[in-house]
Design a protein around this motif. Sequence first.
Motif, mmCIF file in Angstrom:
data_model
loop_
_atom_site.group_PDB
_atom_site.id
_atom_site.type_symbol
_atom_site.label_atom_id
_atom_site.label_comp_id
_atom_site.label_asym_id
_atom_site.label_seq_id
_atom_site.Cartn_x
_atom_site.Cartn_y
_atom_site.Cartn_z
ATOM 1 N N UNK A 185 0.889 -1.180 0.066
ATOM 2 C CA UNK A 185 0.220 -0.017 -0.086
ATOM 3 C C UNK A 185 0.904 1.264 0.094
ATOM 4 N N UNK A 189 0.349 4.573 -2.940
ATOM 5 C CA UNK A 189 0.507 5.814 -2.433
ATOM 6 C C UNK A 189 1.594 6.779 -2.953
ATOM 7 N N UNK A 461 7.063 -0.753 8.701
ATOM 8 C CA UNK A 461 5.915 0.318 8.791
ATOM 9 C C UNK A 461 6.990 1.740 8.628
ATOM 10 N N UNK A 462 7.949 1.781 9.387
ATOM 11 C CA UNK A 462 8.759 3.416 9.427
ATOM 12 C C UNK A 462 9.394 3.488 8.092
ATOM 13 N N UNK A 464 8.315 2.444 5.179
ATOM 14 C CA UNK A 464 7.267 2.632 4.294
ATOM 15 C C UNK A 464 6.574 4.243 4.454
ATOM 16 N N UNK A 465 6.678 4.502 5.541
ATOM 17 C CA UNK A 465 5.997 5.863 5.964
ATOM 18 C C UNK A 465 7.386 6.908 5.362
ATOM 19 N N UNK A 466 8.221 6.743 5.944
ATOM 20 C CA UNK A 466 9.196 7.616 5.167
ATOM 21 C C UNK A 466 9.462 7.731 3.741
ATOM 22 N N UNK A 468 6.809 7.077 1.575
ATOM 23 C CA UNK A 468 5.586 7.783 1.188
ATOM 24 C C UNK A 468 5.760 9.423 1.546
ATOM 25 N N UNK A 469 6.090 9.672 2.561
ATOM 26 C CA UNK A 469 6.329 11.206 2.935
ATOM 27 C C UNK A 469 7.267 11.700 2.104
ATOM 28 N N UNK B 4 5.424 11.997 12.928
ATOM 29 C CA UNK B 4 5.726 12.066 11.237
ATOM 30 C C UNK B 4 4.838 13.196 10.546
ATOM 31 N N UNK B 8 6.611 16.337 9.134
ATOM 32 C CA UNK B 8 6.421 16.596 7.556
ATOM 33 C C UNK B 8 5.693 17.852 7.459
ATOM 34 N N UNK B 363 -2.349 10.300 6.355
ATOM 35 C CA UNK B 363 -1.293 9.222 6.252
ATOM 36 C C UNK B 363 -0.624 8.895 7.436
ATOM 37 N N UNK B 368 0.479 0.732 6.816
ATOM 38 C CA UNK B 368 0.634 0.132 5.328
ATOM 39 C C UNK B 368 0.765 -1.397 5.819
ATOM 40 N N UNK B 369 0.419 -2.122 4.618
ATOM 41 C CA UNK B 369 0.376 -3.484 4.493
ATOM 42 C C UNK B 369 0.982 -4.213 3.229
#
Lengths: 496, 369
Positions: A185, A189, A461-462, A464-466, A468-469, B4, B8, B363, B368-369
């Motif tokens: 996912x 995004x 998870x971390x 992935x978030x970084x 995307x951001x 975050x 951000x 966000x 996330x998966x």
Amino acid sequence: MHVLKQKDERLSILFCFLFFALGLMWIVIQPIWEGFDEPAHFAYIQYFAEKGKIPIYGQSFQSTEISETLSILPVNVNLWRSGSIVNPINYFDFWKNFDKDKIDEGDNRIKNLPLETRTSEVSSMAIYESQQPPFYYIVAGGIYQLLHDNDIITRVYALRIFSMVLATTALFISYRTIVLVISNSATRIAILSFMALNPMFVMNFSRISNEGLTFLIFSLFIFFTVRFLLSNQKIKHVLIIGILLGLGLLTKQSFLAAAGVIPLIIILKSMQDIKSENKIKLIQLFKNTLIISIVSVPIFLWWYLNNFITTGNFSGLQGTYSLTINDLFYGIRSVEWSNYFKELFLNFWGLFGWSFIRLPVEFYYLMAVVTIVSTIGLGISSIKGLILKKLNLREPKVQIFIVFASLIILLIIGVSYVNLQYLLAWKRQLVFTGSWYFFSVLIASSTLLFYGLRYFIPKSQTSDRIFVLTCFSLLLLLNMYVLKILSEYYYFGITQ
Amino acid sequence: MNKYFIISGVGIFVMIGIIFYNYEIPNQDYPFDIEHNAALPELYGNSTYGQIFKAERNNLNRIDVLVGTFARTNDRELIFHLMDASMLHKDLRTVKIESSSIIDNKFLTIRFQEISDSSNKEYYFFIESPTSEAGNAITLWYYANDGYYNGQMIINNKNLLDCKTDIIRKQHQNYTQFLVKHGGISNECYLIHHFKTFEDWSKFDNISVELNSSSEVSSDMIIFTQTGYYGYKIKNNSNLLKVELTNPDTISDSPNLMEVTAFRVDPYEGTNIGTYEIGKISLINATHSITLDSDDFWTLITTNNEIKGNLAFRPYYKSDIETYYDIFLERVLVFKPWFFNETFILILLIIFIALVIGILKIESKTTYY
């Protein structure tokens, strides 16, 4: 999982709205006629809406109304150079001699242009977009008719907004496709943010052109192709693909790339059906081909026949002719291919408006690094897949990637072929090519790009978030930066 | 609140602020002639390419010049000099530039500490590259016919130092130029110490002009007025030059505007006339005396080179946010449909910011998966 998907859905909708809002910003900031070929696209729509017939290259010309505006409004330097405008004024001189009274006078002149100026033609200004298939212009002609009582400025900007509406719808459909193709996912995004916030992409759909509708049809075509490859054999998917192919070919010649991948799609689908006997079901293959042909050919064929009757060639492209094998080899030898692909690359990442504004050179180097890293990631993934025997050509998701790559390669070949025709017809060096033809299949290129990049991102998870951001932030800032430099160029005369 | 989201969000809006913080407004009266531009020869050795221009605003902080690299990478240093056109003996700003980073046929941006009181003053900048040589040098583009009258290109300013002898007066639309014709090869050059004062000259019977130099004056001085050449020529070897003007009421048609030009002709070949400074000028008669300080002087220098025109250049001024966006808003709405107005732009910005915050917020809650 449902809750997780809801978050994805919300994000995707917000991204589509953000794309539309950015498009509106671009529409406001880009002066009239600054979009690539905008006067000629508008002239096509106007010709059809006012006269009820399709313009013919060499016989139909832009209206006096357009010509008048070109002489009153500031126009970009490249349009200025075309030599067909009477007393043109560029952005620099316009602001240099900024005079509120003169602007009001010009505004009044434009608003009070007689209705006859919409139908009278200026013989020095060809509607060179008449080489384009007519579907978009027929649809946009309807919008034009709704706005018939408004002045030309309102009609132009409303048609720009219409382009963004089409592109936003297409973006939403593209996301639905990404969901089917990419399981991670975060990558979905990231791809969506790349599409929604890519400044070249936003710019391309914030002007009047058939690109918006092409993107919409291409998105639907890719969406149903993906569904066709992922699901059991369904006749409705084949029918829809046929209709979309027909409509696409009636919208833009670049859809020939889609026509080119149809046999591949059908063969790949048939390969999924190979059972123990190791044979492709020829009947199924033949049936799918027949359905797509029967559905699509009647939609587009009339236009290409019409081209042949009116211009002597099927494509309708101006100044071109059929290439013989000798011509082709001569052309291939004549082109500096390294320069050609460099231009293609540079123009894809950043060449803004008809003023051909470029970004600082460092940006292109950065994008070259990103592209190389992604290609390495794709390469390693593929090799690993082959070694571990995961890369199975009967696997639908592998097939989708093959289709995406084929679409891009066919588009590059198609664009290069057209450019070769120009090279030979006009006997000039091939140095420039518009890369906006590739934006209608951006979903294919961005999926490959991000799949390659994803290889290097640790799975957590971390990270992935970084990931995307970082994509979101950098692209948003890039967009802001481009809008800033374009505003400075258009309204202050500042050049980078 | 999610870290975050905060990092951000703050990062994005700070960066957007930085992107839009650069409020630079260019001269609107700059040379631009699309069809008649050409490149000068390679810039190396003793060559200098420069331009006189009149600053339109305060806070001059940047000059862009269109540069050609001859489609190669050159690696020698360029030196940019900016001078007050009336004080040519010293640089106001000096910038060194590596030519290896220059892109062919693109504007090269030269930024420097802003000059706060630049408005309406004349400046002269030039670029040199003494270490360059043929085959490893850049060039500048110029416009031959651009309609820019507030200055002109100067090629090889070293020749200016040799100016001497004959004087020619040239009346332009907005100002007067005085020329010292060079007896040499191809140059005419000019040096004028020029001031304007707004006095009712008609009430004076006699005007005495005293020129008080900080250094010893050893030259001929000629005084002009806006309506003509008065022919006063004084030889003086002290720090004070005194010039008497008679019948000043005949000088001007506009009694409240009197323009006097004090012109020095350097008799000595090779003397650096650019170093000449006037401390003050006093205009004196029996009943009235005014003193003008050196800020009231400005100098025009130009050469009559074989290549005429203006460099493809553009000066910029650092602006405050209010002025910048006032100008931007006024212009961006010109020739736009009725539904694009200031309210529309404001709403669009608010929606845009809300969408960015919304995306970051959702966000931050996404797994996330």
